[in-house]
Design a protein around this motif. Sequence first.
Motif, PDB file in Angstrom:
ATOM      1  N   LEU A 261     -12.109  17.825   3.578  1.00 36.63           N
ATOM      2  CA  LEU A 261     -12.001  16.382   3.741  1.00 36.63           C
ATOM      3  C   LEU A 261     -11.069  16.157   4.919  1.00 36.63           C
ATOM      4  N   LEU A 262     -11.583  15.540   5.981  1.00 35.78           N
ATOM      5  CA  LEU A 262     -10.818  15.333   7.203  1.00 35.78           C
ATOM      6  C   LEU A 262     -10.474  13.865   7.344  1.00 35.78           C
ATOM      7  N   GLY A 263      -9.247  13.592   7.769  1.00 32.53           N
ATOM      8  CA  GLY A 263      -8.803  12.221   7.931  1.00 32.53           C
ATOM      9  C   GLY A 263      -7.663  12.149   8.916  1.00 32.53           C
ATOM     10  N   PRO A 264      -6.989  11.009   9.011  1.00 32.93           N
ATOM     11  CA  PRO A 264      -5.934  10.827  10.007  1.00 32.93           C
ATOM     12  C   PRO A 264      -4.861  11.902   9.927  1.00 32.93           C
ATOM     13  N   SER A 271      -8.391   7.011  12.745  1.00 32.26           N
ATOM     14  CA  SER A 271      -9.449   7.960  13.113  1.00 32.26           C
ATOM     15  C   SER A 271     -10.554   8.048  12.071  1.00 32.26           C
ATOM     16  N   GLY A 272     -10.350   7.538  10.870  1.00 30.39           N
ATOM     17  CA  GLY A 272     -11.369   7.582   9.824  1.00 30.39           C
ATOM     18  C   GLY A 272     -11.450   8.928   9.129  1.00 30.39           C
ATOM     19  N   LEU A 298     -17.383   9.262   6.433  1.00 30.46           N
ATOM     20  CA  LEU A 298     -17.177   8.373   5.291  1.00 30.46           C
ATOM     21  C   LEU A 298     -16.802   6.994   5.834  1.00 30.46           C
ATOM     22  N   ASP A 299     -17.727   6.057   5.752  1.00 24.94           N
ATOM     23  CA  ASP A 299     -17.472   4.701   6.225  1.00 24.94           C
ATOM     24  C   ASP A 299     -16.876   3.890   5.077  1.00 24.94           C
ATOM     25  N   ASP A 310      -5.049  -2.088  -6.553  1.00 33.64           N
ATOM     26  CA  ASP A 310      -5.334  -1.195  -5.439  1.00 33.64           C
ATOM     27  C   ASP A 310      -4.728  -1.694  -4.139  1.00 33.64           C
ATOM     28  N   GLU A 311      -4.439  -0.725  -3.262  1.00 38.34           N
ATOM     29  CA  GLU A 311      -4.053  -1.029  -1.895  1.00 38.34           C
ATOM     30  C   GLU A 311      -5.146  -0.457  -0.999  1.00 38.34           C
ATOM     31  N   ARG A 312      -4.832  -0.083   0.218  1.00 38.77           N
ATOM     32  CA  ARG A 312      -5.877   0.411   1.117  1.00 38.77           C
ATOM     33  C   ARG A 312      -6.347   1.804   0.701  1.00 38.77           C
ATOM     34  N   VAL A 313      -7.578   2.114   0.990  1.00 40.93           N
ATOM     35  CA  VAL A 313      -8.189   3.377   0.605  1.00 40.93           C
ATOM     36  C   VAL A 313      -7.728   4.485   1.541  1.00 40.93           C
ATOM     37  N   LYS A 314      -7.197   5.552   0.970  1.00 44.34           N
ATOM     38  CA  LYS A 314      -6.762   6.708   1.757  1.00 44.34           C
ATOM     39  C   LYS A 314      -7.239   7.979   1.042  1.00 44.34           C
TER      40      LYS A 314
END
Length: 352
Positions: A261-264, A271-272, A298-299, A310-314
């Motif tokens: 799983l790749l992310g910021p 960067s998504g 993953l959009d 909930d807060e922002r999705v991370k």
Amino acid sequence: MSRSSTICGTLFLCAALSTATVGKAEIKLVAGPLETTGSFHLNDKTRKSLSGVACPVEKSDGRHVCLVAFDEHAEARTIEIDKNSYKASKSPIVLDPSDKELDAEAVTADDRFYYVTGSYANKRKDCDVNEASRRVFRIAYDHDTGLPHVGTNGVPDKIDSEIDLSAFLKGDLKNSLSKCLGSKQGGLDIEGLAFYTGRLFFGLRGPSAAAGDDVVAYVVEVPTTHVDANKSKALDPFQLKVSPGRAIRDMAAVDGGILLLLGPDDDDGPSGWSIALWNVDEAADRGKPVALVNLGELDLSNIKRSDGCDERVKPEGMAVLADPKAGKQPYTLAIFSDGMCDGGPLIVQADH
């Protein structure tokens, strides 16, 4: 305590989160955030910090038993999950009775033990060393039920933290232990963990290094026991090519390799997220940048939440619910997010 889905009723099957493609790579979003039954009996801040998951046991009814860890406080929990349902358990698994801030970031499992790692990172706000986060816990579990062996006080019957990752860091990575987080400072930060071919693979969110037009994220390989570690030497880390601004956020072993799983990265830019497959060849891959198989983006841009928790999705946790092995069927994965109460799992499918 229950938590209803906030997108299109109970199933994630509408345009609120569309299928994303990059070339032929595709991530199909099947359901979620799944409604939670049961309760972790944790405060909202901790409930919103789920950061690691491993699911070694599948029950006869198809539900997977998993251990989940949080980057707040010092307790873990178990869950049961399948493509349609998600149950949280309130029974504590106490990793540290002193309740030090472990900053637990990832979980994996073999056929006998769960492994939970701290981030090994300095504190983000003030760069102070967090010694409590520099531990890797090994917890025995029941092979039939997937439940950790714990006493009445929630402390596991068999737990140790003898694995010392720092002994397997070389050169700049070893030096990064004393540095602050972020690309300019280059501090070490573990976010992923996978048990594969009898060893533990630690995936780093930072530091990273330039590799032409790409960036390499590091993976460090470590024996599973202190006894084996005494007989082993630190090996060069693996260098996995990722897009600029991205880093490893979690890992999960599958047949023939490791999903990422790749992310910021630790600069936490926009960067998504995406999922990739590393077809592991331990001999051929070491000492050079390794290309990954991109399974898709993953959009998450259109998720709307309304439950007030909930807060922002991370996305920070990834569990394999179905591994097609050499077949043509897709991987079925549960993606958990730091920032969503109880992890807010999304069920996705990824072709390979």
